[in-house]
Design a protein around this motif. Structure first.
Motif, PDB file in Angstrom:
ATOM      1  N   ILE A  93       0.838  -1.212   0.000  1.00 21.71           N
ATOM      2  CA  ILE A  93       0.000   0.000   0.000  1.00 21.71           C
ATOM      3  C   ILE A  93       0.872   1.261   0.000  1.00 21.71           C
ATOM      4  CG2 ILE A  93      -1.689   1.310   1.361  1.00 21.71           C
ATOM      5  CD1 ILE A  93      -2.660  -1.505   2.414  1.00 21.71           C
ATOM      6  N   THR A 123       1.061   3.944  -2.989  1.00 29.62           N
ATOM      7  CA  THR A 123       0.609   5.317  -2.727  1.00 29.62           C
ATOM      8  C   THR A 123       1.745   6.307  -2.941  1.00 29.62           C
ATOM      9  OG1 THR A 123      -0.832   4.371  -1.030  1.00 29.62           O
ATOM     10  CG2 THR A 123      -0.597   6.749  -1.034  1.00 29.62           C
ATOM     11  N   ALA A 182      -5.377   0.816   3.646  1.00 27.98           N
ATOM     12  CA  ALA A 182      -5.650   1.241   2.270  1.00 27.98           C
ATOM     13  C   ALA A 182      -6.593   2.442   2.252  1.00 27.98           C
ATOM     14  CB  ALA A 182      -6.254   0.079   1.476  1.00 27.98           C
ATOM     15  N   THR A 238      -5.401   5.968   0.682  1.00 26.11           N
ATOM     16  CA  THR A 238      -6.113   6.563  -0.465  1.00 26.11           C
ATOM     17  C   THR A 238      -6.791   7.887  -0.066  1.00 26.11           C
ATOM     18  OG1 THR A 238      -7.934   5.032   0.014  1.00 26.11           O
ATOM     19  CG2 THR A 238      -6.499   4.452  -1.819  1.00 26.11           C
ATOM     20  N   THR A 239      -7.161   8.019   1.216  1.00 25.33           N
ATOM     21  CA  THR A 239      -7.702   9.316   1.669  1.00 25.33           C
ATOM     22  C   THR A 239      -6.621  10.386   1.560  1.00 25.33           C
ATOM     23  OG1 THR A 239      -9.185   8.186   3.208  1.00 25.33           O
ATOM     24  CG2 THR A 239      -8.788  10.526   3.621  1.00 25.33           C
ATOM     25  N   LEU A 242      -4.060  10.309  -0.332  1.00 27.37           N
ATOM     26  CA  LEU A 242      -3.775  10.539  -1.763  1.00 27.37           C
ATOM     27  C   LEU A 242      -4.836  11.461  -2.375  1.00 27.37           C
ATOM     28  CD1 LEU A 242      -1.833   9.697  -4.059  1.00 27.37           C
ATOM     29  CD2 LEU A 242      -3.450   7.877  -4.612  1.00 27.37           C
ATOM     30  N   ALA A 243      -6.106  11.236  -2.006  1.00 29.42           N
ATOM     31  CA  ALA A 243      -7.186  12.067  -2.564  1.00 29.42           C
ATOM     32  C   ALA A 243      -7.023  13.524  -2.124  1.00 29.42           C
ATOM     33  CB  ALA A 243      -8.549  11.520  -2.112  1.00 29.42           C
ATOM     34  N   THR A 294      -3.908  14.973  -3.991  1.00 34.14           N
ATOM     35  CA  THR A 294      -4.134  15.266  -5.415  1.00 34.14           C
ATOM     36  C   THR A 294      -5.072  16.468  -5.572  1.00 34.14           C
ATOM     37  OG1 THR A 294      -5.871  13.588  -5.414  1.00 34.14           O
ATOM     38  CG2 THR A 294      -3.756  12.945  -6.341  1.00 34.14           C
ATOM     39  N   ALA A 318      -8.172   9.360  -7.631  1.00 28.66           N
ATOM     40  CA  ALA A 318      -7.864   9.046  -6.229  1.00 28.66           C
ATOM     41  C   ALA A 318      -9.149   8.733  -5.454  1.00 28.66           C
ATOM     42  CB  ALA A 318      -7.121  10.208  -5.583  1.00 28.66           C
ATOM     43  N   LEU A 329     -10.193   5.287  -6.222  1.00 28.67           N
ATOM     44  CA  LEU A 329      -9.374   4.337  -5.458  1.00 28.67           C
ATOM     45  C   LEU A 329      -9.833   4.272  -4.002  1.00 28.67           C
ATOM     46  CD1 LEU A 329      -5.779   5.137  -6.831  1.00 28.67           C
ATOM     47  CD2 LEU A 329      -7.152   3.088  -7.256  1.00 28.67           C
ATOM     48  N   LEU A 330     -10.192   5.444  -3.454  1.00 22.93           N
ATOM     49  CA  LEU A 330     -10.687   5.493  -2.071  1.00 22.93           C
ATOM     50  C   LEU A 330     -11.979   4.684  -1.947  1.00 22.93           C
ATOM     51  CD1 LEU A 330     -10.865   6.520   0.823  1.00 22.93           C
ATOM     52  CD2 LEU A 330     -11.736   8.696  -0.039  1.00 22.93           C
ATOM     53  N   ALA A 367     -11.148   1.067  -1.968  1.00 24.30           N
ATOM     54  CA  ALA A 367     -10.566   0.671  -0.669  1.00 24.30           C
ATOM     55  C   ALA A 367     -11.668   0.543   0.379  1.00 24.30           C
ATOM     56  CB  ALA A 367      -9.526   1.707  -0.238  1.00 24.30           C
TER      57      ALA A 367
END
Lengths: 148, 174
Positions: A27, A31, A90, A94-95, A97-98, A101, A118, A121-122, A125
């Motif tokens: 992960i 990420t 995960a 992904t949070t 990452l969101a 981004t 993103a 993806l969240l 996950a």
């Protein structure tokens, strides 16, 4: 060879820490590579050396992700409890990452598709976490039924 | 603790349950592998079996069917090692009705059967081990070997004849 000697040989897949570490590698590596990739894509006109450095960092992240996935599929399986832990990891990754981004897209006024990816993806996950929790709950229910 | 409860605790990832599972089944797995392959690489192959079992455990949907599932994995690992032997065409089987399993005469002597295993072809050897030495029912043997029950009966019958012939040949040689 007795059972204890066999258990010693199986210490890696039997260790919950090693299993979670493999999930962290998969992960975290994925990420990290995605975050560096976002910076790379949204930064206009980078010098060649910087681009090489970005490529190197993305490759390192992907290598860790590859190692983690290999370990999880070939060496160290995730059991129900580990899957829930990995699911939370995960969702957390992904949070971040969101948010990252979205911040990059707002700051640079470009790359608007990236927060959408993103978020997707969240969502994946989150669905995975819900399924992992459901499987664990079902197993716990059956365990109690059998008197465990 | 039943096998089903133990497997469920393993699927949950409880370390003590995983250790207990290995302790409980280590000896039968090692004995099966040793009887199929001989002692030389038995420990490494048994470890390979356990790695495959641990990999597969999270996906085991029917914990109550653990025993045949375990032997199916062990057999798969053994077949990989005996690829050449299993690639040989099987001797045509006799009718299943003539091959009704019996627990009498020579197969009553488990040590005698165990001693003769090395001289049998792999397919006959495995059914003799599973049915007579590991005490698995015919249906489980068929599931593990991936063949119909009738085929298991034929192989058992052939295996018994081979063992009997070997004993008789030894007797005449004395």
């Amino acid at each position: 060879m007795n059972a204890d000697e066999m258990l010693a040989r199986l210490s890696r897949p039997l260790s919950p820490w090693r299993r979670v570490a493999a999930a962290v590698a998969a992960i975290g590596g994925g990420t990290g590579a995605a975050a560096i990739g976002v910076l790379w894509i949204t930064e206009p006109q980078l010098p060649a050396r910087t681009q090489v450095a970005f490529a190197g960092l993305v490759a390192i992240g992907l290598a860790w992700a590859g190692y983690g996935i290999w370990a999880l599929t070939r060496r160290t399986p995730l059991f129900a409890r580990d899957r829930v832990v990995a699911g939370w990891l995960a969702v957390g990754a992904t949070t971040l990452l969101a948010v990252f981004t979205a911040a990059v897209a707002v700051a640079r006024q470009r790359g608007w598709a990236l927060p959408a990816v993103a978020l997707a993806l969240l969502l994946l996950a989150a669905v995975n976490l819900v399924r992992a929790r459901a499987v664990r709950s079902e197993l716990l229910r059956r365990k109690h039924e059998l008197g465990g | 603790m039943t096998d089903e409860l133990l497997v469920i605790r393993c699927r949950l990832g409880e370390r003590d349950a995983l250790a207990r599972l290995v302790r409980q089944w280590h000896e039968p797995v090692l004995v099966y592998v040793r009887r199929m392959l001989g002692p030389a690489h038995a420990e490494d192959v048994a470890q390979e079996v356990w790695l495959a079992v641990l990999r597969g455990l999270p996906r085991l949907r029917q914990p109550e069917r653990f025993t045949p599932w375990l032997y199916t994995i062990a057999r798969r690992v053994v077949v990989n090692r005996l690829r050449e032997e299993y690639a040989r065409p099987e001797v045509p089987g006799e009718a299943a009705e003539r091959a009704v399993p019996d627990h009498g005469d020579l197969v009553a002597d488990r040590d005698e059967v165990a001693r003769r295993l090395g001289g049998l072809p792999a397919r006959e050897r495995e059914v003799l081990i599973l049915f007579h030495l590991e005490d698995l029912p015919l249906e489980a043997c068929a599931e593990i070997c991936g063949v119909p029950v009738g085929t298991v009966k034929s192989r058992l019958s052939r295996a018994r004849r081979m063992v009997r012939a070997a004993i008789e040949a030894e007797g005449e040689g004395r």
